[in-house]
Design a protein around this motif. Structure first.
Motif, PDB file in Angstrom:
ATOM      1  N   PRO A  40       0.933  -1.292  -0.082  1.00  0.00           N
ATOM      2  CA  PRO A  40      -0.074   0.149  -0.049  1.00  0.00           C
ATOM      3  C   PRO A  40       0.910   1.254   0.043  1.00  0.00           C
ATOM      4  N   SER A 121       7.807  -5.488   9.241  1.00  0.00           N
ATOM      5  CA  SER A 121       7.068  -4.382  10.048  1.00  0.00           C
ATOM      6  C   SER A 121       6.413  -5.245  10.973  1.00  0.00           C
ATOM      7  N   SER A 144      -4.928  -8.293   6.612  1.00  0.00           N
ATOM      8  CA  SER A 144      -3.738  -7.649   5.655  1.00  0.00           C
ATOM      9  C   SER A 144      -2.619  -8.786   5.768  1.00  0.00           C
ATOM     10  N   ALA A 145      -1.873  -8.104   4.679  1.00  0.00           N
ATOM     11  CA  ALA A 145      -0.471  -8.803   4.622  1.00  0.00           C
ATOM     12  C   ALA A 145       0.388  -8.618   5.968  1.00  0.00           C
ATOM     13  N   VAL A 146       0.289  -7.517   6.571  1.00  0.00           N
ATOM     14  CA  VAL A 146       0.949  -7.316   7.784  1.00  0.00           C
ATOM     15  C   VAL A 146       0.242  -8.101   8.790  1.00  0.00           C
ATOM     16  N   ARG A 166     -12.719  -7.578   9.279  1.00  0.00           N
ATOM     17  CA  ARG A 166     -13.919  -7.523   9.015  1.00  0.00           C
ATOM     18  C   ARG A 166     -14.477  -8.477   8.171  1.00  0.00           C
ATOM     19  N   ILE A 200      -5.474  -0.369  10.718  1.00  0.00           N
ATOM     20  CA  ILE A 200      -6.566  -0.017  10.035  1.00  0.00           C
ATOM     21  C   ILE A 200      -6.864   1.379  10.454  1.00  0.00           C
ATOM     22  N   LEU A 221       0.222   1.110  13.747  1.00  0.00           N
ATOM     23  CA  LEU A 221       1.135   0.881  12.490  1.00  0.00           C
ATOM     24  C   LEU A 221       0.602   1.065  11.237  1.00  0.00           C
ATOM     25  N   GLY A 222      -0.827   0.828  10.713  1.00  0.00           N
ATOM     26  CA  GLY A 222      -1.380   0.956   9.527  1.00  0.00           C
ATOM     27  C   GLY A 222      -2.560   2.038   9.586  1.00  0.00           C
ATOM     28  N   HIS A 223      -3.013   2.502   8.404  1.00  0.00           N
ATOM     29  CA  HIS A 223      -4.025   3.551   8.415  1.00  0.00           C
ATOM     30  C   HIS A 223      -4.830   3.202   7.240  1.00  0.00           C
ATOM     31  N   ALA A 224      -5.391   1.772   7.055  1.00  0.00           N
ATOM     32  CA  ALA A 224      -5.857   1.435   5.712  1.00  0.00           C
ATOM     33  C   ALA A 224      -7.011   1.977   5.640  1.00  0.00           C
ATOM     34  N   PHE A 250       4.563   3.998  14.019  1.00  0.00           N
ATOM     35  CA  PHE A 250       5.652   3.118  13.643  1.00  0.00           C
ATOM     36  C   PHE A 250       5.984   3.463  12.347  1.00  0.00           C
ATOM     37  N   LEU A 252       8.642   1.888   9.526  1.00  0.00           N
ATOM     38  CA  LEU A 252       9.546   0.900   8.986  1.00  0.00           C
ATOM     39  C   LEU A 252      10.931   1.818   8.460  1.00  0.00           C
ATOM     40  N   ARG A 294      -7.045  -6.608  -5.385  1.00  0.00           N
ATOM     41  CA  ARG A 294      -6.610  -7.954  -4.965  1.00  0.00           C
ATOM     42  C   ARG A 294      -7.788  -8.944  -5.021  1.00  0.00           C
TER      43      ARG A 294
HETATM   44  N1  NAP Z   1       4.115   2.438   9.320  1.00  0.00           N
HETATM   45  C1  NAP Z   1       4.955   1.357   8.469  1.00  0.00           C
HETATM   46  O1  NAP Z   1       6.166   1.706   8.410  1.00  0.00           O
HETATM   47  C2  NAP Z   1       4.197   0.717   7.570  1.00  0.00           C
HETATM   48  C3  NAP Z   1       4.733  -0.664   7.047  1.00  0.00           C
HETATM   49  C4  NAP Z   1       3.802  -1.553   6.572  1.00  0.00           C
HETATM   50  C5  NAP Z   1       2.396  -1.138   6.274  1.00  0.00           C
HETATM   51  N2  NAP Z   1       1.887  -0.230   6.824  1.00  0.00           N
HETATM   52  C6  NAP Z   1       0.552   0.127   6.581  1.00  0.00           C
HETATM   53  O2  NAP Z   1      -0.262  -0.902   7.152  1.00  0.00           O
HETATM   54  C7  NAP Z   1      -1.214  -1.135   6.547  1.00  0.00           C
HETATM   55  C8  NAP Z   1      -1.666  -2.583   6.117  1.00  0.00           C
HETATM   56  O3  NAP Z   1      -0.614  -2.769   5.029  1.00  0.00           O
HETATM   57  P1  NAP Z   1      -0.798  -4.042   4.228  1.00  0.00           P
HETATM   58  O4  NAP Z   1       0.094  -4.331   3.484  1.00  0.00           O
HETATM   59  O5  NAP Z   1      -0.846  -5.346   5.427  1.00  0.00           O
HETATM   60  O6  NAP Z   1      -2.205  -3.752   3.783  1.00  0.00           O
HETATM   61  P2  NAP Z   1      -3.104  -4.991   2.802  1.00  0.00           P
HETATM   62  O7  NAP Z   1      -2.618  -6.311   2.817  1.00  0.00           O
HETATM   63  O8  NAP Z   1      -3.271  -4.126   1.662  1.00  0.00           O
HETATM   64  O9  NAP Z   1      -4.528  -4.953   3.660  1.00  0.00           O
HETATM   65  C9  NAP Z   1      -5.221  -3.857   3.973  1.00  0.00           C
HETATM   66  C10 NAP Z   1      -6.302  -4.391   5.059  1.00  0.00           C
HETATM   67  O10 NAP Z   1      -7.117  -3.236   5.287  1.00  0.00           O
HETATM   68  C11 NAP Z   1      -8.457  -3.705   5.450  1.00  0.00           C
HETATM   69  N3  NAP Z   1      -9.321  -2.364   5.276  1.00  0.00           N
HETATM   70  C12 NAP Z   1      -9.299  -1.429   4.279  1.00  0.00           C
HETATM   71  N4  NAP Z   1     -10.152  -0.320   4.680  1.00  0.00           N
HETATM   72  C13 NAP Z   1     -10.742  -0.882   5.838  1.00  0.00           C
HETATM   73  C14 NAP Z   1     -11.707  -0.282   6.790  1.00  0.00           C
HETATM   74  N5  NAP Z   1     -12.101   0.729   6.475  1.00  0.00           N
HETATM   75  N6  NAP Z   1     -12.154  -0.944   7.873  1.00  0.00           N
HETATM   76  C15 NAP Z   1     -11.672  -2.234   8.263  1.00  0.00           C
HETATM   77  N7  NAP Z   1     -10.738  -2.908   7.456  1.00  0.00           N
HETATM   78  C16 NAP Z   1     -10.351  -2.011   6.312  1.00  0.00           C
HETATM   79  C17 NAP Z   1      -8.488  -4.673   4.310  1.00  0.00           C
HETATM   80  O11 NAP Z   1      -9.623  -5.392   4.616  1.00  0.00           O
HETATM   81  P3  NAP Z   1     -10.577  -6.247   3.492  1.00  0.00           P
HETATM   82  O12 NAP Z   1      -9.510  -7.290   2.985  1.00  0.00           O
HETATM   83  O13 NAP Z   1     -11.853  -6.468   4.173  1.00  0.00           O
HETATM   84  O14 NAP Z   1     -10.882  -5.269   2.416  1.00  0.00           O
HETATM   85  C18 NAP Z   1      -7.407  -5.521   4.536  1.00  0.00           C
HETATM   86  O15 NAP Z   1      -7.416  -6.400   5.309  1.00  0.00           O
HETATM   87  C19 NAP Z   1      -1.386  -0.068   5.466  1.00  0.00           C
HETATM   88  O16 NAP Z   1      -2.117   1.274   5.773  1.00  0.00           O
HETATM   89  C20 NAP Z   1       0.084  -0.027   5.108  1.00  0.00           C
HETATM   90  O17 NAP Z   1       0.226   1.236   4.602  1.00  0.00           O
HETATM   91  C21 NAP Z   1       2.683   0.947   7.558  1.00  0.00           C
END
Ligand code: NAP
Length: 307
Positions: A40, A121, A144-146, A166, A200, A221-224, A250, A252, A294
């Motif tokens: 993301p 992460s 999510s992947a993380v 969810r 999230i 960590l995330g803000h999906a 957080f 990375l 996806r």
């Molecule tokens: N801070 C850092 O250094 C760092 C490092 C890595 C990742 N991140 C952040 O961590 C987050 C997750 O990354 P990822 O790669 O694991 O993402 P991902 O695999 O794309 O998964 C995103 C997840 O968010 C869920 N989602 C999206 N909108 C939602 C909502 N309104 N309510 C509930 N669930 C919701 C999705 O659910 P569905 O499957 O049901 O759609 C999915 O499970 C992202 O925001 C990413 O930018 C941050």
């Protein structure tokens, strides 16, 4: 060599171009990129990059030339790597030794390409929660992947894992990966937790904080969800059961030397990254233009040696 470059007028804002070969610094090795799996963060960063620059943080590949300073993997080693200076969606790239790890030769390029950002992460965030043995640890956005890696690592570390996702279609899978409890929403989590990782944001972060026991932390960590956080009056008024709770951010990119963690994660063939949707890298711009869907799993792009 060829690389995907930022091209605002092109499909998906990307075009596959002939570009200059990378010029590694002394602490960097030159890698033939075999696969990458966009994160993301990669996708969010596309709009802010200069035309002509090469996006892409992480991936897997073969070392063409080791670092000139003599450190790190050797020529021919299979590696996974991470470089937040981007340059990854290319046939070849330079990566710092500190952000590279040797992988077992039997591990697939696709599997390895999914690990660097999400799995490191998850691992580094869990470490920030310190000892989790026998403690209730909540992963919000566990599908999510993380999240799915965090569930597996927390279970291995001996935590009682509470997964929140969810999509109920993922719940059985999350139990298989080691979750002790699975919830569709935080509203059904009734017992306080020792720590949490939230992928999230928005109301999820507000609710996760409310579930912390005294002295514990939620890692934002995330803000999906892309939503604001509004804490009601009283959220920070404490008693003996809720004193000294914290929320911490957080990044990375602030974590240094991830080699050992990447090697550990790559060596573990039981780590389950979920279904993968493997495509040719020539279809990257088309996928981005479609909104990066996806459908049948996490998209992974195999890099071909020529167009
Ligand atoms: N801070 C850092 O250094 C760092 C490092 C890595 C990742 N991140 C952040 O961590 C987050 C997750 O990354 P990822 O790669 O694991 O993402 P991902 O695999 O794309 O998964 C995103 C997840 O968010 C869920 N989602 C999206 N909108 C939602 C909502 N309104 N309510 C509930 N669930 C919701 C999705 O659910 P569905 O499957 O049901 O759609 C999915 O499970 C992202 O925001 C990413 O930018 C941050």
């Amino acid at each position: 060599m060829q690389a995907w470059t930022i091209d605002p007028g092109a499909l998906g804002g990307l075009s596959l171009q002939d570009t200059q070969e990378p010029a590694p610094q002394a602490h960097e090795l030159l890698v033939q990129v075999e696969a990458f799996a966009p994160n993301p963060g990669d996708l969010a960063a596309l709009s802010g990059q200069a035309a002509g620059s090469i996006p892409g943080w992480d991936g897997s590949g073969t070392v063409i030339a080791p670092a000139a300073d003599g450190t790190g993997p050797r020529a021919g080693d299979h590696v996974l790597f991470l470089g937040l200076a981007a340059q990854g969606w290319a046939q070849r790239r330079a990566v710092p030794v500190a952000m590279t790890a040797v992988a077992p030769p039997e591990a697939s390029w696709e599997h390895l390409a999914t690990l660097p950002v999400p799995a490191t992460s998850a691992l580094r965030a869990l470490r920030k929660l310190a000892s989790i043995l026998g403690r209730r640890i909540m992963i919000v956005g566990a599908g999510s992947a993380v999240g799915r890696i965090a569930v597996q690592l927390a279970a291995r570390a001996g935590a009682h894992v509470i997964a929140v996702a969810r999509d109920e279609g993922q719940h059985q899978e999350l139990r298989r990966l080691g979750a002790d409890e699975v919830h569709s929403t935080l509203a059904t989590v009734t017992t306080r937790v020792h720590g949490a990782i939230d992928l999230i944001g928005g109301q999820h972060l507000v609710d996760a904080y409310a579930l912390l026991e005294a002295g514990s932390t939620v890692i934002a960590l995330g803000h999906a969800a892309g939503a604001d956080e509004h804490f009601p009056y009283g959220a920070f008024v404490s008693d003996t059961t809720t004193a000294n709770r914290s929320i911490t951010s957080f990044f990375l990119g602030s974590e240094t030397d991830l080699s050992a963690e990447m090697a550990y994660l790559a060596a573990d063939s039981s780590l389950d990254v979920g279904a993968l949707d493997v495509r040719s890298w020539t279809r990257l711009a088309e996928w981005v233009a479609q909104g990066a869907p996806r459908t049948s799993g996490r998209p992974v792009f195999r890099v071909e040696r020529s167009k």
